[in-house]
Design a protein around this motif. Sequence first.
Motif, PDB file in Angstrom:
ATOM      1  N   ARG B  31       1.042  -1.329   0.169  1.00  0.00           N
ATOM      2  CA  ARG B  31       0.019  -0.566  -0.074  1.00  0.00           C
ATOM      3  C   ARG B  31       1.229   0.995  -0.116  1.00  0.00           C
ATOM      4  NH1 ARG B  31      -5.275   0.639   4.194  1.00  0.00           N
ATOM      5  NH2 ARG B  31      -3.185  -0.125   5.612  1.00  0.00           N
ATOM      6  N   VAL B  32       0.594   2.307  -0.364  1.00  0.00           N
ATOM      7  CA  VAL B  32       1.200   3.626  -1.094  1.00  0.00           C
ATOM      8  C   VAL B  32       0.431   4.706  -0.443  1.00  0.00           C
ATOM      9  CG1 VAL B  32       2.668   5.121  -2.270  1.00  0.00           C
ATOM     10  CG2 VAL B  32       2.754   2.855  -2.787  1.00  0.00           C
ATOM     11  N   TRP B  33       0.457   5.298   0.501  1.00  0.00           N
ATOM     12  CA  TRP B  33      -0.333   6.004   1.171  1.00  0.00           C
ATOM     13  C   TRP B  33       0.351   8.222   0.754  1.00  0.00           C
ATOM     14  CZ3 TRP B  33      -4.330   5.597   4.905  1.00  0.00           C
ATOM     15  CH2 TRP B  33      -4.089   4.551   5.573  1.00  0.00           C
ATOM     16  N   THR B  34      -0.164   7.700  -0.448  1.00  0.00           N
ATOM     17  CA  THR B  34       0.069   9.271  -0.573  1.00  0.00           C
ATOM     18  C   THR B  34       0.133  10.399  -0.294  1.00  0.00           C
ATOM     19  OG1 THR B  34      -1.512  10.005  -2.327  1.00  0.00           O
ATOM     20  CG2 THR B  34       0.196   8.366  -3.280  1.00  0.00           C
ATOM     21  N   MET B  35      -1.389  10.372   0.571  1.00  0.00           N
ATOM     22  CA  MET B  35      -1.131  11.660   1.536  1.00  0.00           C
ATOM     23  C   MET B  35      -2.029  12.768   0.349  1.00  0.00           C
ATOM     24  SD  MET B  35      -1.528  10.998   4.783  1.00  0.00           S
ATOM     25  CE  MET B  35      -1.644   9.687   4.229  1.00  0.00           C
ATOM     26  N   ALA B  36      -2.259  12.101  -0.815  1.00  0.00           N
ATOM     27  CA  ALA B  36      -2.629  13.299  -2.148  1.00  0.00           C
ATOM     28  C   ALA B  36      -4.095  12.381  -2.694  1.00  0.00           C
ATOM     29  CB  ALA B  36      -1.368  13.688  -3.305  1.00  0.00           C
ATOM     30  N   GLY B  37      -4.856  12.137  -1.462  1.00  0.00           N
ATOM     31  CA  GLY B  37      -6.168  11.731  -2.154  1.00  0.00           C
ATOM     32  C   GLY B  37      -5.822  10.103  -1.455  1.00  0.00           C
ATOM     33  N   ASP B  38      -6.442   9.169  -2.036  1.00  0.00           N
ATOM     34  CA  ASP B  38      -6.734   7.400  -1.275  1.00  0.00           C
ATOM     35  C   ASP B  38      -5.044   6.989  -1.095  1.00  0.00           C
ATOM     36  OD1 ASP B  38      -9.990   7.298  -2.031  1.00  0.00           O
ATOM     37  OD2 ASP B  38      -8.956   8.003  -0.353  1.00  0.00           O
ATOM     38  N   PRO B  39      -5.326   5.689  -0.501  1.00  0.00           N
ATOM     39  CA  PRO B  39      -4.212   5.146  -0.549  1.00  0.00           C
ATOM     40  C   PRO B  39      -4.195   4.016  -1.453  1.00  0.00           C
ATOM     41  CG  PRO B  39      -5.409   4.514   1.513  1.00  0.00           C
ATOM     42  CD  PRO B  39      -6.083   5.500   0.868  1.00  0.00           C
ATOM     43  N   LYS B 321      -5.591   7.616   8.634  1.00  0.00           N
ATOM     44  CA  LYS B 321      -5.435   8.817   7.287  1.00  0.00           C
ATOM     45  C   LYS B 321      -4.910   9.427   8.057  1.00  0.00           C
ATOM     46  CE  LYS B 321      -6.806  10.557   2.875  1.00  0.00           C
ATOM     47  NZ  LYS B 321      -7.713  11.854   2.917  1.00  0.00           N
ATOM     48  N   GLN B 322      -6.464   9.992   8.442  1.00  0.00           N
ATOM     49  CA  GLN B 322      -5.846  11.421   9.419  1.00  0.00           C
ATOM     50  C   GLN B 322      -4.726  11.268  10.411  1.00  0.00           C
ATOM     51  OE1 GLN B 322     -10.057  11.483  11.515  1.00  0.00           O
ATOM     52  NE2 GLN B 322     -10.412  13.076  10.640  1.00  0.00           N
ATOM     53  N   ALA B 323      -4.230  10.193  10.857  1.00  0.00           N
ATOM     54  CA  ALA B 323      -3.065  10.375  12.157  1.00  0.00           C
ATOM     55  C   ALA B 323      -1.978  10.406  10.767  1.00  0.00           C
ATOM     56  CB  ALA B 323      -3.020   8.449  12.482  1.00  0.00           C
ATOM     57  N   LEU B 324      -1.773  10.164   9.722  1.00  0.00           N
ATOM     58  CA  LEU B 324      -0.547   9.452   8.957  1.00  0.00           C
ATOM     59  C   LEU B 324      -1.034  11.274   8.449  1.00  0.00           C
ATOM     60  CD1 LEU B 324       1.662   8.605   8.199  1.00  0.00           C
ATOM     61  CD2 LEU B 324       0.423   7.247   6.263  1.00  0.00           C
ATOM     62  N   GLU B 325      -2.059  12.167   8.391  1.00  0.00           N
ATOM     63  CA  GLU B 325      -1.854  13.463   7.658  1.00  0.00           C
ATOM     64  C   GLU B 325      -1.177  14.252   8.453  1.00  0.00           C
ATOM     65  OE1 GLU B 325      -6.040  13.868   7.232  1.00  0.00           O
ATOM     66  OE2 GLU B 325      -5.875  13.207   4.654  1.00  0.00           O
ATOM     67  N   PHE B 360       1.951   2.090  11.968  1.00  0.00           N
ATOM     68  CA  PHE B 360       0.788   2.214  13.089  1.00  0.00           C
ATOM     69  C   PHE B 360       0.439   0.877  13.374  1.00  0.00           C
ATOM     70  CE2 PHE B 360       0.828   6.734  12.204  1.00  0.00           C
ATOM     71  CZ  PHE B 360      -0.117   7.433  11.772  1.00  0.00           C
ATOM     72  N   ARG B 361       1.130  -0.063  13.263  1.00  0.00           N
ATOM     73  CA  ARG B 361       1.169  -1.483  13.769  1.00  0.00           C
ATOM     74  C   ARG B 361       2.673  -1.854  14.815  1.00  0.00           C
ATOM     75  NH1 ARG B 361      -2.964  -1.236  11.649  1.00  0.00           N
ATOM     76  NH2 ARG B 361      -3.931  -2.250  10.164  1.00  0.00           N
TER      77      ARG B 361
END
Lengths: 385, 379
Positions: B31-39, B321-325, B360-361
């Motif tokens: 999974r790639v969390w881009t923080m520019a939309g959904d992962p 997502k919020q925590a990562l943002e 977050f694991r």
Amino acid sequence: MRYRCVLQRVLVRNCLLVAALVLCGSTIAAQQVTAASHPPARVIVSAGGLWNGIDAPTGPVTLIIEDGRIAAVRRGRASASEPGHHFDFGDWTIAPAGFAISAAATPHDGTGLAADSRLIERADASAHQFLEGARAGATSFLLDAYPQATLGGTSSVYRPLDYWSENREVVPDVGVTVALRGRTIPPTRTAMEASWEVRKAMLLARDRKPAGEMGKLMAGSLAFQVSAPTLAEFARAVAVAREFGVHLLATGVHQVPVAPLPYDSVRVLLGAPSLDELPELWDTYAALQRQRISTGILIGDAPLPTLLALSRPYAAAHGLTEAAMLAAFTSAPADVLGAKALGQLTSHHSADFLVISGKLFDARARIERVFIEGREVFDRQRPRR
Amino acid sequence: MTAAILSTSPLLQATCEAQAATDVTLLCAARVWTMAGDPISNGCVQIADGRVARVGQRSDFDTSLPGVVDRPNGEIIPGIIDVHSHFTLRGDPRGAGEANERSRSFAPDLDILDAFDPYDPSVAHARSGGVTTALVTPGSIGVVSGRSALVKTTAPPLSQMVMRTPAGVKGTSWRPETYDVFDHWLGEARAAQARPSSDTAIAIKVGEQLLRREIPLVIHGGYPGGEIEPVLAIADKYALRLIIYHCESCDENYEELVARKIPIVVGPRIMYWNRGRETNLASFLMSKGLLVALASDASSGESRYLMDDAGLALHYGLTEKQALEAITINAARIFHADDRIGSLTPGKDADVVVLSGPVFRARTHVDLVMIGGRVWYER
């Protein structure tokens, strides 16, 4: 009456005796002062070997010293009939004396700023410091401000009071001493504030060109002498020196950045090393040499022969010869400090040397005697105190 | 192991890291969390010239080429941004550290970079936790304690680490003279703007930067008793960009903050006991529409564990997502650095963190950290 007359005679005789003693003592003291402030006219020193601080060793050798300076260096031993004051040290070795640092008290004006003061006026005048330096092989001291002083005053290379009538500057006006670090004694100060105070003083000096020491710093006749024992302080010192275009003399350096320095006008005095710092010391020395930065090493508590003997594998790993290793402690710091007459035992240089029993690079060797300007000032067998 | 050795010697660190860069051009993970939309599930991030070149599905890339880092069970996130840090600022045995100048209360002319030690091991330590950018700032002991800077957690020389200076001016709200000091200073700066001159003190120049909104005023405050109000009044009077650190009692007066859209940086504590109940402050303020970041306040907290602290914020309401943002794009937006960092978007700096498992694991660790397209940490 009779008792009183006897008492009077005793008192008079005792007074005369005391007066005579005082007169003799003054004469002796005057002779010492006179002798100390005027080196012997001609001194001839023979020894089993000579390291002159530049070249590979030679020996047996005779030094001819006139008016405190090396007049000639001859192979072989001198004839006893030759005029002059003779010393014959058998198979012992002669080597140049080195340099140490001496912290001078700075004025407690509450800010730690004292750019226009001269550290020589507060230099350590104790025989203790001189003897400790001599035992380790250093006879000239670079003044530095106490570590807590942000702007500590003008430094010089000097010799302490002992043996001379006053602290003698051998190289006056070396640098304005600076510490770009926090101050943990009152008034406390962070490194931010220290850096800002130095910059502010330099900004003012650059704009107003004052006649005092800060003006001389900006004009280039004094160095920006920064105590920089950590990487961060050294990097900060280079950045400030570069910002203002001043000549940096970094003292007490232990490490330098790996990357080439972004500024050319830098001279470095490393040390004074303890024995467990030797590997890192020579890594740093070699790194600076590769960048062609004028570098010397100061002597601390460890005696010079021990430093040299234990340094050999680390210095050799960087391709340094034994002559180059000795030069790092003698002629190299002399170059760094602009002390043209010190640091080597060649013609016209000051006859400041160590007499060492055994081989110079032998850990068992000892500094037996120390000479300054051709005059014996230290004898290990006869400690003065 | 390498990281452990590198972290113990600054000189060795600088030497080895100069040699440790590898030519990694493609990073792929579950999974790639881009923080520019959904992962993106089963996604990849392509790197070129130190920047993110392309982001997409694994099937869009040739993963057989050299220079590929592939973690089929792992995740990729943008480099973590710690926007409240005093890392490397040690030295004062009284415990305040080099961040807190005690000789004067008003010091906008101080620059944190004059105390920051780029050779300190805490830089590598933070990096090993995935922190790629930090806002290093003076402390909170004075009304105005100096200027802060944004630095990348790479390696010396300092000039190559600095991303932006000044990045802000640090102040506090809890001293009684706060309003008067700011009012006098900014009044002088405003007057100086009307009479341009090259011979202006640094304090006035910094004040002018605040008035032009080029840099924010970052205030340590938001404690009980409404002590933030003088600073809010100053921000209104001079139209400043204002950011608040800590804001521990801001669940009580959030309306004032919402009305002014003031960003908040929460941390080091994530959870607070207020009025007999545990409050997730970040979650609460986000729910009111405020822009919130989480930060470590190193060395009160530890930059290395910022990602773990953000995981705590999953309690009582924040999504992953919020925590990562809160530790990436929000932090970048708050300090107007989102043109370069905070998300994996083409054209932005290639600051990328590869994790061994889901973010977050407890058993997930940082496998690789890339800054500016160059690998700076590999587990």
